[in-house]
Design a protein around this motif. Structure first.
Motif, short mmCIF file in Angstrom:
data_model
loop_
_atom_site.label_atom_id
_atom_site.label_comp_id
_atom_site.label_asym_id
_atom_site.label_seq_id
_atom_site.Cartn_x
_atom_site.Cartn_y
_atom_site.Cartn_z
N LYS A 1 -3.02 6.30 4.00
CA LYS A 1 -2.64 4.90 4.20
C LYS A 1 -2.88 4.44 5.64
O LYS A 1 -3.53 3.43 5.89
CB LYS A 1 -1.16 4.68 3.83
CG LYS A 1 -0.79 5.15 2.44
CD LYS A 1 0.67 4.90 2.13
CE LYS A 1 1.65 5.61 3.06
NZ LYS A 1 1.76 7.07 2.88
N SER A 2 -2.34 5.22 6.56
CA SER A 2 -2.49 4.83 7.97
C SER A 2 -3.96 4.91 8.40
O SER A 2 -4.43 4.09 9.19
CB SER A 2 -1.65 5.72 8.87
OG SER A 2 -0.28 5.47 8.63
N ASP B 1 2.69 -1.12 9.14
CA ASP B 1 2.72 0.31 8.83
C ASP B 1 4.18 0.79 8.82
O ASP B 1 4.77 1.00 9.86
CB ASP B 1 1.89 1.08 9.87
CG ASP B 1 1.51 2.46 9.38
OD1 ASP B 1 2.12 2.92 8.39
OD2 ASP B 1 0.62 3.08 9.99
N GLU B 2 4.71 0.96 7.64
CA GLU B 2 6.10 1.38 7.43
C GLU B 2 7.09 0.58 8.27
O GLU B 2 7.79 1.13 9.13
CB GLU B 2 6.25 2.88 7.73
CG GLU B 2 5.49 3.73 6.73
CD GLU B 2 5.98 5.17 6.69
OE1 GLU B 2 7.17 5.40 6.98
OE2 GLU B 2 5.18 6.05 6.36
N GLN C 1 3.19 3.03 12.72
CA GLN C 1 4.17 3.86 12.02
C GLN C 1 5.26 4.34 12.99
O GLN C 1 6.44 4.28 12.68
CB GLN C 1 3.44 5.06 11.42
CG GLN C 1 4.25 5.79 10.40
CD GLN C 1 3.44 6.88 9.74
OE1 GLN C 1 2.22 6.96 9.86
NE2 GLN C 1 4.13 7.75 9.04
N LEU D 1 0.88 -1.17 0.00
CA LEU D 1 0.00 0.00 0.00
C LEU D 1 0.92 1.22 0.00
O LEU D 1 1.65 1.45 0.96
CB LEU D 1 -0.89 -0.03 1.26
CG LEU D 1 -1.99 1.01 1.38
CD1 LEU D 1 -2.98 0.91 0.24
CD2 LEU D 1 -2.71 0.85 2.71
N ILE D 2 0.89 1.97 -1.11
CA ILE D 2 1.80 3.11 -1.17
C ILE D 2 1.02 4.39 -1.46
O ILE D 2 -0.18 4.35 -1.77
CB ILE D 2 2.91 2.92 -2.24
CG1 ILE D 2 2.32 2.83 -3.63
CG2 ILE D 2 3.74 1.68 -1.91
CD1 ILE D 2 3.36 2.83 -4.73
N ILE E 1 2.51 -1.12 4.27
CA ILE E 1 2.65 0.28 3.89
C ILE E 1 4.14 0.59 3.87
O ILE E 1 4.85 0.27 4.82
CB ILE E 1 1.98 1.22 4.89
CG1 ILE E 1 0.47 1.02 4.89
CG2 ILE E 1 2.33 2.66 4.60
CD1 ILE E 1 -0.25 1.93 5.87
N GLU E 2 4.63 1.17 2.80
CA GLU E 2 6.05 1.50 2.79
C GLU E 2 6.33 2.55 1.73
O GLU E 2 5.66 2.63 0.71
CB GLU E 2 6.87 0.23 2.55
CG GLU E 2 8.34 0.35 2.83
CD GLU E 2 8.70 1.05 4.12
OE1 GLU E 2 8.57 0.41 5.18
OE2 GLU E 2 9.11 2.23 4.07
#
Lengths: 242, 299, 317
Positions: free
Chosen positions: A40-41, A163-164, A83, A32-33, A194-195
């Motif tokens: 995203k978050s 998340d990241e 995150q 998910l970018i 997510i990244e």
């Protein structure tokens, strides 16, 4: 496994998500970018029930989980990282995991030897074996992120939201984290990652979903998405990516 | 009947104006720091004892007593600020609150060591009364009411018409951002604390002058009345502090009259509890109070 | 044993229940200014049971704890949504309400030609069970410590198992706990009830030692002191609050050199500790270091993973 259907969420009049739809099948690893602030978050918060959707439906395993509280979605097999890593600083690394085990499995009353060995094994695998009895406040940021990743595995989840996971890491640390996630995925776990680090995403995921200003602007195989004009405009064009 | 009701309401408003005065300083500290200063009442109490010292020992005049009260309250307030707020990292709202309680114990004991007789006289300020129609209004209560109104106006002007007010509002909204644009947040917080203590000193002086006596118990009384009034009005809101003080005064006057004096405080706490459950933002609910609730979650 | 010493030790023992009560809420992340209310409810309920209903001491003690726990259960619901400062003020308002209700609570029966029972602000006289059974102050002190040891043992079991880990998790990061599957409502209510019952036991013991209850002693000062004990002694282990009680009552109140200045010393001590050790002397890090030292010194490497060489004060896990 996960179906997000036309979900919207706003904060004080600012639309953070608008009509977002996303489907994730069992065993898939989806990236998910999107630029910072693209939602995203927020999407992860909507899925886990931290800030439920105002419109739309989230289904997990065929069940409507739109307005379930986070502890209920966790009980159904959803788990996540944050995150900014959230670890329990006043507990040791092992206690962090055992707390997660207790929280995720109501039947475990106390930590038995077998549980302890399993948790130690998990820590060993991700390179935290030497830090088992260290207070979590002593961990470095990459170590905290690894601890969070291990923690998601403790209660045998069906879907992992990351998340990241490599945020703030050096290239070498990022590579290590990518390897860990790949190992997790190789065991058939479903993940959403997510990244911002596209290299990592493209090596991990067969599929990528792109958010921009709270809308999905692309969703497809990694190759398709990374060649998509709109994506390049919205995201890649503006950022100098490695 | 109706005369009683009106007289009670009047009494409530006038006694309530002293609660409002206490709540203004309280809410100013909370509004800027997002922390609770339980030592607020005891600092004021220390100030009034400084005033009474001049009065008893040197038969000082009204002005000197008032000045000593103010100076004592500000000095004690500054001590509290250094120990309980400045020295404890930002965000540890609960640690500050407990620490301010610890200093409360200290201030109270210091006063009882220096003034072992418990009750001391305090010079009256406005010893007259008005009797419009069937009603009765004490002069010192009128003065209190006027002072509460005047302080509110002055504080409003200070907050919205001066550079200091602008800095103060900036710090209260977002301390980090305020620091980035070059505001000396430490100094602003310190000044706000001193200002609040000075307002507390005025409140303490007026209340002590109305009662014409002072005891160490005043600290507890002032903290509780100020705290309840502030919470009823909405923590951090100055109009809320005024309204909350008057509301508390009216509730006490009516419940004391209709239910009996033993129900006076009980009713006040019951209303406070009901507000916390159903309307935690108080009469003048502010959006920030929600944020402060989140900020206060960690020790 | 010296009479004065027995009295001081008995006081330390009884106040320890109140300190442990506040401690239970502290580890779940809540500051309560109102635990003295449950102390009062336990005291009144057990006093009524033995002095007016003719119950024995132990049923009276259990009844006192149950009444306090039930009151805590009722308080838990409305305060569930209050956070931080609001919880502190809410519990304060509740406790003051309880105290003021005891100021007007009258319930008396005639026993042997004498009116017995709570009489509003006059207090509640004649809780004479211990006196009638001819139990000496020394034996009563032993009884207090036996009950305290039982409660401590229970707390240590809790801290080593599921419940303790989840309470501490909630206390450190509520959002994380919830996303990991913790039902916040259930565990917060449970903590409030357990804390209330523990305070109630202390109250019941207090009522029978003093034979006389006065509503005004259950004021907010008592509650804030019990809170301060945990913050002085440390929140890493249940021994922490006991150390806090020992320092205050044992050292400051009883040692006569501090008489008249006790609060100046105590207040300064708490304020300094909050600056330099915000979670007390025996905070989590200190307990962790102690445990590690203990293990390295006294247990062989083979035992380490088995965990058999661990001392009882190990928190969480």
């Amino acid at each position: 496994m996960l179906e997000v259907e036309r979900v919207s969420r706003s904060f004080g009049g600012v639309a953070a998500l608008t009509d977002v739809s996303l489907e994730v099948g069992a065993g898939e690893v989806v990236g998910l970018i999107g630029p910072n602030g693209s939602g995203k978050s927020t999407l992860l918060n909507v899925i886990t029930g931290i800030s439920p959707a105002e419109r739309g439906v989230v289904r997990f395993d065929g069940r409507d989980v739109t307005s379930l509280r986070p502890d209920r979605t966790a009980a159904l097999g959803l788990t996540r990282t944050f995150q900014t890593p959230r670890v329990l600083h006043r507990m040791t690394v092992l206690e962090n995991l055992s707390a997660a085990l207790f929280a995720g499995s109501p039947k475990v009353r106390r930590l038995r030897k077998a549980d302890r060995e399993r948790l130690n094994g998990l820590l060993e695998e991700c390179g935290l074996g030497r830090r088992v009895d260290e207070l979590a406040s002593k961990l470095t940021l990459p170590e905290q992120r690894r601890l969070e990743l291990v923690r998601t595995l403790v209660s045998d989840p069906k879907l992992i939201l990351l998340d990241e996971p490599a945020g703030g890491m050096t290239p070498a640390e990022t590579e290590g984290m990518a390897r860990l996630i790949a190992e997790v995925a190789a065991r058939g776990r479903t993940c959403i990652v997510i990244e911002h680090k596209i290299d990592m995403i493209s090596s991990l995921c067969e599929r990528i979903c792109v958010l921009d200003f709270g809308r999905v602007i692309a969703d497809g195989t990694t190759r398709e998405v990374l060649e998509d004009e709109a994506v390049l405009d919205a995201y890649l064009g503006r950022r100098d990516i490695a | 009947m109706i005369v009683d009701f009106v007289q009670n309401t009047l009494d409530g408003i006038f006694v309530g104006s002293s609660y409002s005065l206490l709540a203004i300083g309280f809410t100013l500290i909370f509004g800027v720091m997002r922390r609770l200063n339980l030592s607020y009442g005891p600092s004021i109490m220390l100030g009034t004892f400084a005033g009474t010292l001049l009065f008893v020992e040197f038969e000082a005049g009204l002005l000197a007593v008032a000045a000593a009260t103010l100076a004592g309250a500000v000095l004690a307030g500054v001590y509290v600020e250094r120990v309980c707020f400045w020295a404890i990292r930002r965000g540890a709202a609960l640690a500050s609150m407990v620490s301010s309680f610890a200093i409360w114990m200290q201030l109270e004991e210091i006063v009882t060591v220096v003034f072992p007789d418990r009750t001391y006289p305090f010079p009256p300020l406005a010893d007259f009364a008005l009797e419009p129609g069937p009603f009765f209004v004490r002069g010192d209560h009128l003065v209190m009411f006027a002072c509460a109104a005047a302080i509110t106006v002055l504080l409003h002007l200070l907050l919205y018409r001066t550079r200091f007010g602008l800095a103060l509002r900036a710090v209260s909204r977002n301390p980090a951002a305020a620091a980035f644009v070059g505001i000396n947040t430490g100094l602003v917080l310190f000044s706000a604390f001193a200002l609040a203590s000075a307002i507390g000193g005025v409140a303490g002086y007026l209340i002590a002058a109305a009662d014409q006596q002072i005891t160490p118990f005043f600290g507890l009384w002032a903290t509780f009345k100020g705290l309840i009034a502030m919470t009823l009005g909405g923590m951090g809101s100055i109009p809320g502090a005024i309204a909350g003080g008057l509301l508390l005064g009216i509730i006490e006057a009516h419940s004391g009259w209709y239910l009996g004096t033993e129900y006076r405080d009980l009713s006040a706490y019951a209303v406070l509890f009901a507000f916390l459950v159903f309307r935690p933002g108080g009469l003048f609910a502010q959006r920030q109070t929600l944020r402060s609730q989140l900020a206060a979650r960690r020790v | 044993m010296d009479e004065y010493l027995v009295q001081v030790l008995s006081n330390i023992g009884m106040i320890s229940f109140l300190a442990l009560s506040a401690y239970i809420l502290l580890i779940t992340g809540e500051i309560s200014f109102g635990q003295q209310a449950f102390f009062a409810i336990g005291a009144y309920a057990s006093g009524i049971a033995t002095a007016m209903w003719g119950w024995g001491f132990w049923p009276g003690l259990v009844w006192g704890a149950a009444a306090a726990g039930a009151a805590a259960f009722l308080l838990a619901w409305p305060t569930l949504r209050m956070r931080g400062l609001f919880f502190a003020i809410g519990t304060l308002a509740f406790a003051e309400m309880v105290r003021l209700i005891f100021e007007i609570f009258r319930y008396q029966v005639e026993i042997d030609g004498e009116l017995v029972g709570p009489n509003g602000s006059e207090g509640f006289r004649g809780i004479r069970y211990i006196f009638e059974q001819d139990i000496s102050a020394f034996h009563y002190m032993l009884l207090i410590y036996a009950v305290l040891a039982g409660v401590l043992a229970l707390l240590f079991v809790i801290e080593r198992t599921r419940l303790g880990a989840i309470w501490r998790m909630l206390g450190e990061d509520e959002l994380l706990a919830e996303t990991e599957g913790v039902n916040r409502t259930y565990y917060k209510v449970l903590a409030t009830v357990v804390a209330g019952a523990v305070a109630g036991i202390g109250g019941a013991l207090y009522a029978h030692m003093n034979t006389y209850l006065e509503p005004k002693i259950f004021n907010v000062m008592l509650g804030v002191h019990s809170l301060a004990y945990g913050l002085i002694g440390g929140l890493g282990t249940a021994f922490g609050p006991l150390i806090g009680v020992g320092i205050d009552i044992g050292l400051l109140e009883s040692a006569r050199i501090f008489s008249g200045y006790r609060m100046i010393v105590f207040g300064g001590l708490v304020a300094l500790l909050l600056i330099f050790r915000p979670r007390g002397l025996l905070d989590e890090a200190a307990v962790h270091a102690l445990v590690a030292w203990w293990r390295n010194t006294f247990s062989s490497p083979a035992k380490r993973s088995g965990g058999s060489g661990r001392p009882p004060e190990r928190p969480g896990a």
